[in-house]
Scaffold this active site. Structure first.
Site, mmCIF file in Angstrom:
data_model
loop_
_atom_site.group_PDB
_atom_site.id
_atom_site.type_symbol
_atom_site.label_atom_id
_atom_site.label_comp_id
_atom_site.label_asym_id
_atom_site.label_seq_id
_atom_site.Cartn_x
_atom_site.Cartn_y
_atom_site.Cartn_z
ATOM 1 N N LYS A 258 0.802 -1.221 0.000
ATOM 2 C CA LYS A 258 0.000 0.000 0.000
ATOM 3 C C LYS A 258 0.838 1.276 0.000
ATOM 4 C CE LYS A 258 -4.394 -1.484 0.506
ATOM 5 N NZ LYS A 258 -5.560 -1.028 -0.293
ATOM 6 N N SER B 172 -9.021 0.801 7.635
ATOM 7 C CA SER B 172 -8.857 0.073 8.887
ATOM 8 C C SER B 172 -7.451 -0.485 8.993
ATOM 9 C CB SER B 172 -9.853 -1.086 8.949
ATOM 10 O OG SER B 172 -9.692 -1.906 7.811
ATOM 11 N N GLU C 104 -9.600 -14.146 -4.568
ATOM 12 C CA GLU C 104 -10.434 -13.571 -3.503
ATOM 13 C C GLU C 104 -10.729 -14.639 -2.453
ATOM 14 O OE1 GLU C 104 -13.818 -12.157 -5.996
ATOM 15 O OE2 GLU C 104 -13.410 -10.215 -5.053
ATOM 16 N N GLY D 20 -15.817 -13.778 0.144
ATOM 17 C CA GLY D 20 -15.896 -12.398 -0.342
ATOM 18 C C GLY D 20 -15.564 -12.301 -1.814
ATOM 19 N N ASP E 194 -16.862 -10.912 -4.438
ATOM 20 C CA ASP E 194 -17.653 -9.909 -5.165
ATOM 21 C C ASP E 194 -17.105 -9.650 -6.569
ATOM 22 O OD1 ASP E 194 -15.656 -8.530 -3.195
ATOM 23 O OD2 ASP E 194 -15.933 -7.093 -4.811
ATOM 24 N N SER F 231 1.312 -9.833 -0.606
ATOM 25 C CA SER F 231 0.971 -8.411 -0.534
ATOM 26 C C SER F 231 1.327 -7.728 0.779
ATOM 27 C CB SER F 231 -0.510 -8.216 -0.841
ATOM 28 O OG SER F 231 -1.303 -8.862 0.137
#
Lengths: 328, 328
Positions: free
Chosen positions: B54, B79, B210, B214, B216, B310
Site C-alpha cells: 500500500k 482500517s 479472492e 468475499g 464480489d 501483498s
C-alpha cells in the site's frame, strides 16, 4: 600456535558453495537503527538452505571427501540443524548419510532429515536417549563399523571455513563493518566468521553472544582454557553446548573481542521484533546476536554493525507459544 | 472505454518511488516448485515499508499533490495498511494527514499510524464505529471542512499506478512470466499490476484471488457489472471489501483472465507454509495469491508464475493463534 583455518580456506569454501548455497540477503530495519543508534546489517541465514547457516559448513566438508569416503558416506550426530545440513549435503553429493539424533528431537527435524535421505541406500537416522547415552560414542562406533567419515558439528576445519562464508558474503554485500555480532554454541560459526571478517576488515570487533545460562565460552575466555558446563537450560537450543571445540576456541581466543550474554526473555523480545518489524521467523538461537544489540547488552552507537541471523528452524507450535504470549 | 491508467503511469510511479519505497526481494522456494510443478517467484511486499504494498500507491498519489494540496494535507479512511501508508507518505513529504479508522482497529496499527503523524501539526486519527457510521461520509465531510484531499484506498489512478510498480519490479527481477497471481480486495493492486504485466508480457495470464466468502469481483466479472455484497466474514481482512471500484473494475474486466477463490483454512495452511518453509510472516490477505497456487485452486504446471505476497501486518497474538493451532 597457528589457527586451524585461514582466510584462503574461507575463500575456497565460498567457491565450493557458489551456486549451491543461497547467497542470503542482507536486510536493514529503520527501527533497529533507531533503537541502537548504529547502522545494522542483518545477514539472513534463516533464508539459507535447511533454514540455517549449518548447510555451509556441512557442504564444504562433504565436497572435499575423496572417492572412497564418498562411497562409504558420512555420519553426524546432532539434534538439529547440523543433522539436516549433513543429510542435504550428502543428498546433493549422492552419498549415504547416517544421522544420530536424540529420540525426542522435534518431529519436523526428524522428518526433514529422513526426507533428504530418501533413495540413498545406506542412509538412516539412528535415535538415542540424550539423558542416558553418549551420542559421540555412538557416532564413533558406527563410523568405525561402517567405514563412514564422522563430521562433527563444529570442531572441524572444513566446517569452520564453510561457516565463515556467511561473514565473507555479508561484508561483500554491506561493505566494511566496524563490528560483527555472532552467536556462539560450539564456536564453528564465530570462528569461521572471525577469520573472514578480520581478513577483510582488520579493525573490526567481532563479538560473540551466548545465552546467559550457557556462557561456557565467556568463562573459557576469562580462564584462558576451555571450560565445561552442564547442559544449559535455555530456549536457544542451538547454543546448548557444554564447551567449545579445541580448534574453534583457539580461533576465538585469538580473534574475538569478547562475549556478551542475553536472557531467554531478551531472545523472545527479539523473536517478536523480527516477526513484527521485519516479518521474519527467527529461531531463538538465531536471535542471540541481534538480542545483544537490540536489548542493550552491547552499545555500538555510530558503528556499522553486522549481525548474523543464524537460523529460522523452530517448531511452529513452539514458535507461536513464544511470540504469542503478550508483550515480552 | 479507455482505462484509468496506462503503462506510462506505472513507469512514472516507479521513478517517483525510486529510493523511497523498498525494491522488495523476489524469493523462490524449492518446496513451492515441487508442490505446484511450476517455477514460482514470490514478490515479497511484506518486506515493503509499512509492511505492505500500500505504501507504493499512497506515496505515488501524495507525491503528485500541488503546493496548496500539500499545505492542507491528506485525508484517508482505512482500517489497516492504507492508513499507515498514507500517514507514512505524508510524513515523508512533510504534510498533515487525517486518518479515519474504526475504533476497534488493531492497536498496533493505530499506534503505528499515530507514530507517523507525530510532530506534523493538523494530523490526527479520527475514530468511528464501523457498525453504525459511514466512514466514506465522515471522510468526505472532514475533507470539505478542512480543505484536505481525500485519497481513497484503491479507486484512484495514482494509487493504482503506484501499486502496479510491484509487478513491474517483479518482472524486472524474475524475467518474463507466464502467469501472475494477485489478491483482490478493492482491485487497486491487481489493476495496476495487470497494466504493468500485460505491457511487459502481453501473453501473461493475470489471475485474481479472492476469499471464498468475499468473491464480489468474481461475481462482478460473471455479471459484467459491479456487484455489491455484505461485508464478508474472512480472516483476510484486507479483502473484506463489499465491491470493487469503478476504475479498478474496468481494468480488471479488460485485462484479468479470471478470479479464483480460497477458503480461510487454505489461507492458514499457506501462512504456515510461509512461516515453516520460507521463514516469513505473511498476513492472511497476503496469502491469498499463494494459496490459490499452493492449495490447488489454480493448476499452472510448467509455467513461470509470479505471486504477489501483498503484506505481513498481523497482530502477533492473532498470528500465533492462527499458525499455532496444529496442522491446518
Amino acid at each position: 600456535m597457528s589457527l586451524a583455518i585461514g582466510f584462503d580456506d574461507v575463500r575456497a569454501a565460498a567457491q565450493r558453495l557458489a551456486g549451491v548455497a543461497e547467497r542470503t540477503p542482507v536486510r536493514r530495519s529503520r527501527r533497529a537503527d533507531e533503537i541502537t543508534g548504529a547502522q545494522v546489517f542483518f545477514k539472513c541465514e534463516n533464508f539459507q538452505r535447511i533454514g540455517a547457516f549449518k548447510f555451509r559448513g556441512a557442504y564444504n566438508a562433504l565436497a572435499q571427501f575423496g572417492p572412497e569416503q564418498r562411497r562409504a558416506g558420512v555420519i553426524a550426530f546432532s539434534s538439529g540443524n547440523h543433522a539436516q545440513a549433513i543429510a542435504l549435503a550428502a543428498r546433493l553429493l549422492g552419498m549415504p548419510s547416517v544421522i544420530v539424533m536424540p529420540h525426542d528431537a522435534p518431529p519436523a527435524k526428524l522428518a526433514a532429515t529422513r526426507g533428504y535421505q530418501q533413495g540413498l541406500p545406506g542412509s538412516e537416522v539412528v535415535l538415542y536417549d540424550r539423558y542416558t547415552e553418549d551420542r559421540e560414542a555412538i557416532g564413533r562406533r558406527l563410523a568405525e563399523q561402517r567405514g563412514m567419515t564422522l563430521i562433527p558439528p563444529y570442531d572441524h576445519p572444513h566446517v569452520m571455513a564453510g561457516q565463515g562464508t556467511a561473514a565473507l558474503e555479508l561484508i561483500e554485500q554491506a561493505g566494511a563493518l566496524d563490528a560483527l555480532l555472532v552467536c556462539v554454541g560450539g564456536g564453528g560459526l564465530i570462528s569461521g566468521c572471525a577469520v573472514a571478517a578480520k581478513a577483510l576488515c582488520p579493525a573490526i570487533a567481532v563479538h560473540g553472544v551466548e545465552p546467559e545460562a550457557g556462557n561456557d565460552t565467556q568463562l573459557s575466555l576469562q580462564r584462558g582454557e576451555i571450560v565445561h558446563i552442564p547442559t544449559p537450560q535455555t530456549i536457544a537450543d542451538g547454543a546448548q553446548t557444554q564447551h567449545s571445540g579445541q580448534l574453534t576456541f583457539a580461533v576465538i581466543r585469538a580473534l574475538v573481542a569478547g562475549i556478551a550474554t542475553v536472557s531467554d526473555a531478551q531472545l523472545v523480545a527479539t523473536m517478536r521484533f523480527f516477526a513484527e518489524r521485519m516479518k521474519m521467523v527467527v529461531e531463538p538461537t538465531g536471535c542471540l546476536a541481534a538480542a545483544a544489540l537490540l536489548e542493550g547488552a552491547l552499545d555500538l552507537r555510530g558503528a556499522r554493525v553486522g549481525v548474523i541471523v543464524s537460523g529460522g528452524n523452530v517448531d511452529l507450535a513452539r514458535y507461536a507459544a513464544l511470540i504469542g504470549g503478550g508483550p515480552a
